[in-house]
Design a protein around this motif. Structure first.
Motif, PDB file in Angstrom:
ATOM      1  N   ASP A 195      38.523  55.862  48.027  1.00  0.00           N
ATOM      2  CA  ASP A 195      38.319  54.407  48.062  1.00  0.00           C
ATOM      3  C   ASP A 195      37.387  53.924  46.958  1.00  0.00           C
ATOM      4  O   ASP A 195      36.890  52.789  47.001  1.00  0.00           O
ATOM      5  CB  ASP A 195      37.783  53.963  49.422  1.00  0.00           C
ATOM      6  CG  ASP A 195      36.412  54.573  49.737  1.00  0.00           C
ATOM      7  OD1 ASP A 195      35.935  55.421  48.944  1.00  0.00           O
ATOM      8  OD2 ASP A 195      35.831  54.201  50.765  1.00  0.00           O
ATOM      9  N   SER A 196      37.137  54.784  45.961  1.00  0.00           N
ATOM     10  CA  SER A 196      36.305  54.467  44.792  1.00  0.00           C
ATOM     11  C   SER A 196      34.815  54.345  45.114  1.00  0.00           C
ATOM     12  O   SER A 196      34.052  53.802  44.331  1.00  0.00           O
ATOM     13  CB  SER A 196      36.794  53.190  44.090  1.00  0.00           C
ATOM     14  OG  SER A 196      38.089  53.372  43.560  1.00  0.00           O
ATOM     15  N   THR A 197      34.392  54.845  46.272  1.00  0.00           N
ATOM     16  CA  THR A 197      32.968  54.931  46.559  1.00  0.00           C
ATOM     17  C   THR A 197      32.448  56.300  46.134  1.00  0.00           C
ATOM     18  O   THR A 197      33.229  57.225  45.870  1.00  0.00           O
ATOM     19  CB  THR A 197      32.684  54.718  48.057  1.00  0.00           C
ATOM     20  OG1 THR A 197      33.372  55.729  48.805  1.00  0.00           O
ATOM     21  CG2 THR A 197      33.137  53.336  48.505  1.00  0.00           C
TER      22      THR A 197
ATOM     23  N   LEU B 237      27.700  55.802  49.441  1.00  0.00           N
ATOM     24  CA  LEU B 237      27.168  54.472  49.173  1.00  0.00           C
ATOM     25  C   LEU B 237      28.225  53.404  49.453  1.00  0.00           C
ATOM     26  O   LEU B 237      29.421  53.693  49.532  1.00  0.00           O
ATOM     27  CB  LEU B 237      26.687  54.379  47.728  1.00  0.00           C
ATOM     28  CG  LEU B 237      25.525  55.323  47.374  1.00  0.00           C
ATOM     29  CD1 LEU B 237      25.122  55.136  45.923  1.00  0.00           C
ATOM     30  CD2 LEU B 237      24.327  55.072  48.278  1.00  0.00           C
ATOM     31  N   SER B 238      27.768  52.182  49.572  1.00  0.00           N
ATOM     32  CA  SER B 238      28.651  51.079  49.979  1.00  0.00           C
ATOM     33  C   SER B 238      29.254  50.323  48.810  1.00  0.00           C
ATOM     34  O   SER B 238      29.937  49.320  49.012  1.00  0.00           O
ATOM     35  CB  SER B 238      27.874  50.102  50.872  1.00  0.00           C
ATOM     36  OG  SER B 238      27.404  50.746  52.025  1.00  0.00           O
TER      37      SER B 238
ATOM     38  N   GLY C 269      31.485  46.313  43.327  1.00  0.00           N
ATOM     39  CA  GLY C 269      31.293  45.447  44.494  1.00  0.00           C
ATOM     40  C   GLY C 269      31.104  46.254  45.760  1.00  0.00           C
ATOM     41  O   GLY C 269      31.500  47.416  45.860  1.00  0.00           O
ATOM     42  N   ARG C 270      30.512  45.618  46.784  1.00  0.00           N
ATOM     43  CA  ARG C 270      30.184  46.299  48.030  1.00  0.00           C
ATOM     44  C   ARG C 270      31.375  46.334  48.973  1.00  0.00           C
ATOM     45  O   ARG C 270      32.221  45.437  48.984  1.00  0.00           O
ATOM     46  CB  ARG C 270      29.001  45.611  48.718  1.00  0.00           C
ATOM     47  CG  ARG C 270      27.727  45.641  47.879  1.00  0.00           C
ATOM     48  CD  ARG C 270      26.569  45.012  48.627  1.00  0.00           C
ATOM     49  NE  ARG C 270      26.132  45.844  49.737  1.00  0.00           N
ATOM     50  CZ  ARG C 270      25.301  46.870  49.613  1.00  0.00           C
ATOM     51  NH1 ARG C 270      24.821  47.202  48.435  1.00  0.00           N
ATOM     52  NH2 ARG C 270      24.937  47.573  50.672  1.00  0.00           N
TER      53      ARG C 270
ATOM     54  N   ALA D 230      28.688  35.699  51.967  1.00  0.00           N
ATOM     55  CA  ALA D 230      27.793  35.528  50.818  1.00  0.00           C
ATOM     56  C   ALA D 230      28.556  34.842  49.701  1.00  0.00           C
ATOM     57  O   ALA D 230      29.654  35.262  49.335  1.00  0.00           O
ATOM     58  CB  ALA D 230      27.265  36.883  50.344  1.00  0.00           C
ATOM     59  N   LEU D 231      27.991  33.774  49.174  1.00  0.00           N
ATOM     60  CA  LEU D 231      28.590  33.044  48.063  1.00  0.00           C
ATOM     61  C   LEU D 231      27.839  33.408  46.789  1.00  0.00           C
ATOM     62  O   LEU D 231      26.620  33.308  46.732  1.00  0.00           O
ATOM     63  CB  LEU D 231      28.515  31.531  48.292  1.00  0.00           C
ATOM     64  CG  LEU D 231      29.235  30.973  49.525  1.00  0.00           C
ATOM     65  CD1 LEU D 231      29.030  29.472  49.611  1.00  0.00           C
ATOM     66  CD2 LEU D 231      30.718  31.304  49.484  1.00  0.00           C
ATOM     67  N   SER D 232      28.573  33.830  45.771  1.00  0.00           N
ATOM     68  CA  SER D 232      27.967  34.192  44.489  1.00  0.00           C
ATOM     69  C   SER D 232      28.153  33.044  43.514  1.00  0.00           C
ATOM     70  O   SER D 232      29.261  32.803  43.026  1.00  0.00           O
ATOM     71  CB  SER D 232      28.605  35.476  43.936  1.00  0.00           C
ATOM     72  OG  SER D 232      28.357  36.550  44.800  1.00  0.00           O
TER      73      SER D 232
END
Length: 565
Positions: A307-309, A324-325, A340-341, A375-377
């Motif tokens: 999953d690319s973590t 890691l997340s 990204g998380r 969360a808005l970036s």
């Protein structure tokens, strides 16, 4: 010259006779610190095997409590804050509270006779559970993370191997020792390498500048939230010859902010990447050529998952590694970029905020039926909340309006979250945006905040006839038109006021034709964020002209006529 690190587990016996910390009251000697440790050993009713919560804003007093509890074979729980909700959670977990807690919790006597002699300091075993820190869990309940001396000392050894030297530079900081980043880089690493640190944290850029002037050499330990607000107008060039290093952690630092601070201080900003579970595991320093990638610290091995973590393994990481997340793009040379998380933890001003916990607190409110947090970036990351009110909540919304209701609900969040983590964007909906599968998607939630949110005022009331209209408007502080107009004292531009008048004129009167020109236009008083103003419109179909007037209890703000061709 290479300096060997003093083991944290045996620091009390092996520390050299040299100053430990400095501040406005002068330097703190080793003997002064040891006297405070001996005092707390005498005062605290601690027994081996207990867990004690420690909170104190003074770094030296915090360290004294820490060392004293370790000598009594206690694990120290380090909460990120002393908020009532945090303290209540800890009461179920710890045997005692030490530091700046209410007298009902810190039940020991602060006053005692000075010990006639210092205790015989003991070295502690490497596998002793020295610390328990807390990180936001995916369920909303803070997750305890235990750190042994072996883990802490392994991380410090990796840092020292990568960045030896600079021992004469005083640590100037903006970060709290109540978080792992501050514990490691502000307190433990300087302490074990014999490097002076400031006992008080800086709050503003001007504080950093003032403190740095007082030292022949300094290193800065900070966060993206402070470095992103660095004041470039100060005389930083006068300090660049003194600066030996700059560190940032808690969240990725914007590249332009990193480069600006680097130019001002004359040193690259080293960013630290990791988590509460892993400690520091990777680093990077931006340069002008291209976006920097992350490189692992010495002793860290990694495995890329489907999953690319990343799953990381090291002596400083408990068990069989930690996943890691963040998703990453891994390059052949072992360096990587963050994509990204994957969890529901948001980083706001360097603070980890559990979106699940935000929802839990919201749904405990008597006016709320259900809530979803996201969360808005934007220019900065902000917490947003979509709220479905119950019947009582709907009645309050009608009576108080959105602004009053938001103010009331926000009060319920203050015992649980630091100010930067409070929800700043709100949407009240009759029904959550479920899709055909009965799920609430992130895209549907985000869409609620992308619908002209930053471009239009909030319409409080409106009455109209065939030729006239009266509107009451609230002017949100987040409007895009306030950006850069003007820094530190935003006002609503006149062109925006004209634009809104045209918009509502077309909507209410069906005005057609292109904008031609303005007549008798006057801008008399500025309009500030969060103001409430009235807008009067009068349309002459015969002349194809729209008159407008903005006013409030302060008088007329602007007026004029818009001519359509």
């Amino acid at each position: 010259m290479t300096h060997a690190l003093i083991p944290l587990s045996d620091w009390l016996r092996l520390a050299p006779d040299a100053p430990i910390a400095t501040g406005d009251m002068g330097a703190v000697s080793r003997d002064e610190l040891l006297s405070r440790v001996a005092h707390w050993c005498q005062v605290l009713p601690a027994r081996p095997g207990q867990r004690w919560a420690v909170y104190h804003q003074d770094t030296v007093e915090f360290l004294s409590l820490l060392l004293a509890l370790w000598q009594q074979r206690c694990t120290v729980c380090v909460p990120g804050d002393d908020r009532p909700a945090t303290t209540k959670r800890l009461q179920r977990r710890v045997d005692g509270f030490a530091g700046q807690y209410p007298a009902s919790l810190a039940t020991y006597q602060h006053q005692s006779h000075a010990p006639s002699s210092q205790p015989e300091w003991q070295a502690l075993p490497a596998d002793f559970p020295a610390l328990e820190i807390f990180t936001s869990g995916s369920t909303g309940e803070p997750k305890p993370v235990v750190k042994t001396f072996a883990q802490i000392e392994s991380e410090l050894a990796a840092l020292e191997q990568l960045w030896p030297g600079q021992h004469d530079a005083v640590i100037v900081t903006t970060v709290s020792h109540q978080h792992l980043y501050g514990l490691t880089f502000r307190l433990f690493w300087p302490l074990c390498r014999g490097q002076l640190f400031e006992r008080d944290a800086c709050q503003f850029t001007e504080d950093i500048y003032r403190r740095a002037q007082q030292h022949p050499q300094f290193s800065l330990v900070s966060t993206p939230s402070h470095l992103g607000r660095f004041n470039p107008s100060l005389e930083w060039h006068s300090l660049s010859s003194k600066c030996r290093g700059a560190l940032s952690s808690a969240a990725p630092l914007q590249r332009q902010d990193s480069l600006q601070v680097s130019d001002l201080l004359g040193v690259p900003v080293r960013e630290i990447y990791g988590s509460s579970e892993t400690g520091a595991v990777a680093w990077r320093a931006q340069h002008h050529d291209a976006e920097a990638r992350w490189a692992l610290l010495p002793g860290i091995s990694m495995q890329l998952n489907p999953d690319s973590t990343l799953t990381l393994r090291a002596a400083q990481i408990a068990g069989d590694g930690q996943t890691l997340s963040d998703q990453v793009a891994l390059d052949p040379d072992g360096c990587f970029r963050l994509l990204g998380r994957t969890d529901r933890i948001a980083k706001v001003e360097g603070k980890r905020v559990s979106l699940a916990e935000v929802e839990q607190v919201a749904e405990q409110h008597p006016l709320i039926k259900s809530a979803r947090a996201l969360a808005l970036s934007r220019k900065r990351v902000e917490i947003a909340l979509v709220v479905q009110l119950n019947d009582e909540g709907l009645q309050c919304l009608g009576a108080q309006g959105k602004r009053g209701l938001v103010r009331e609900i926000r009060e319920a969040f203050k015992p649980h979250f630091e100010p930067v983590a409070l929800p700043r964007r709100w949407r009240f909906v009759e029904q959550m945006p479920y899709n055909q599968q009965g799920k609430i998607t992130m895209d549907a939630l985000m869409a609620l905040f992308h619908q002209d949110e930053a471009k239009w005022p909030e319409l409080i009331s409106r009455t109209s006839t065939a030729q006239t209209a009266a509107l009451v408007l609230r002017i949100p502080a987040e409007l895009i038109y306030f950006d850069g107009h003007f820094a530190g004292n935003p006002i609503l531009p006149g062109i925006t006021q004209v634009h809104w008048a045209v918009h509502y004129g077309r909507q209410l009167f069906g005005t057609d034709g292109d904008f031609g020109r303005l007549e008798v236009v006057k801008f008399q008083q500025v309009i500030f964020p969060e103001s409430q103003v009235s807008l009067e419109l009068e349309y002459s179909a015969e002349k194809n002209k729209l008159g407008f007037r903005y006013y409030s209890d302060k008088g007329v703000h602007s007026s004029g006529r818009i001519c359509f061709s």
